[in-house]
Design a protein around this motif. Sequence first.
Motif, PDB file in Angstrom:
ATOM      1  N   LYS A 103       1.057  -1.231  -0.349  1.00 55.22           N
ATOM      2  CA  LYS A 103       0.381   0.045  -0.201  1.00 55.22           C
ATOM      3  C   LYS A 103       0.878   1.155   0.118  1.00 55.22           C
ATOM      4  O   LYS A 103       0.711   2.318  -0.733  1.00 55.22           O
ATOM      5  CB  LYS A 103      -0.600  -0.393   1.140  1.00 55.22           C
ATOM      6  CG  LYS A 103      -2.224  -0.549   1.360  1.00 55.22           C
ATOM      7  CD  LYS A 103      -2.786  -0.727   2.398  1.00 55.22           C
ATOM      8  CE  LYS A 103      -4.406  -1.934   2.019  1.00 55.22           C
ATOM      9  NZ  LYS A 103      -5.181  -0.999   4.219  1.00 55.22           N
ATOM     10  N   LYS A 107       1.262   4.073  -3.084  1.00 55.89           N
ATOM     11  CA  LYS A 107       0.429   5.393  -2.449  1.00 55.89           C
ATOM     12  C   LYS A 107       1.874   5.786  -3.148  1.00 55.89           C
ATOM     13  O   LYS A 107       1.498   7.222  -3.399  1.00 55.89           O
ATOM     14  CB  LYS A 107       0.475   5.801  -0.791  1.00 55.89           C
ATOM     15  CG  LYS A 107      -0.796   5.455  -1.348  1.00 55.89           C
ATOM     16  CD  LYS A 107      -1.329   5.712   0.467  1.00 55.89           C
ATOM     17  CE  LYS A 107      -2.764   5.049   0.424  1.00 55.89           C
ATOM     18  NZ  LYS A 107      -3.711   5.311   2.098  1.00 55.89           N
ATOM     19  N   ARG A 114       5.227  11.837  -1.689  1.00 56.41           N
ATOM     20  CA  ARG A 114       5.071  10.913  -0.558  1.00 56.41           C
ATOM     21  C   ARG A 114       6.344  10.535  -0.503  1.00 56.41           C
ATOM     22  O   ARG A 114       6.718   9.215   0.393  1.00 56.41           O
ATOM     23  CB  ARG A 114       4.034   9.895  -0.730  1.00 56.41           C
ATOM     24  CG  ARG A 114       2.883  10.446  -0.027  1.00 56.41           C
ATOM     25  CD  ARG A 114       1.615   9.883  -0.282  1.00 56.41           C
ATOM     26  NE  ARG A 114       0.416  10.033   0.143  1.00 56.41           N
ATOM     27  CZ  ARG A 114      -0.223   9.748   1.222  1.00 56.41           C
ATOM     28  NH1 ARG A 114      -0.599   8.245   1.330  1.00 56.41           N
ATOM     29  NH2 ARG A 114      -1.712  10.491   1.076  1.00 56.41           N
TER      30      ARG A 114
END
Length: 133
Positions: A103, A107, A114
């Motif tokens: 995950k 992302k 990020r």
Amino acid sequence: MNGWLLASVIIVAIAVVVLIVCIVAVIVPFKNTATVLLAHADGIQKQMNGIQTQTTQLAATADKMNQDIEYKKESVQGVVQSLKNTGTVLNEINDSTQALTSKVIKKAADDPKRQAQVEQWTNTAMGFLNRKA
């Protein structure tokens, strides 16, 4: 005839006395033998009581040992069962960690901001690991 009757009575009386003497001669040694046999039987009974006491104590000790072995066996079974479940738990943790990592990577791959955060946290974690090593 009185003479014969008197002689017969005397012979019968002597026979009775001889019979009594013979009976006493047989009974007195038998009495001594019976007394010795009873003394031996009493000694054997005392020994049997001691053996019975020891047997009871040994049986109680064996029961305690069996209970102790059973308790320890159950304790070890608990540890073994926990160890058997450890592999399953580690697999679950690994699967969960991989899912979370996937995950985060997904992302981070979509967002450059990020990616920078992930890189910063990775560098920080590696810094801690290198300090401890």
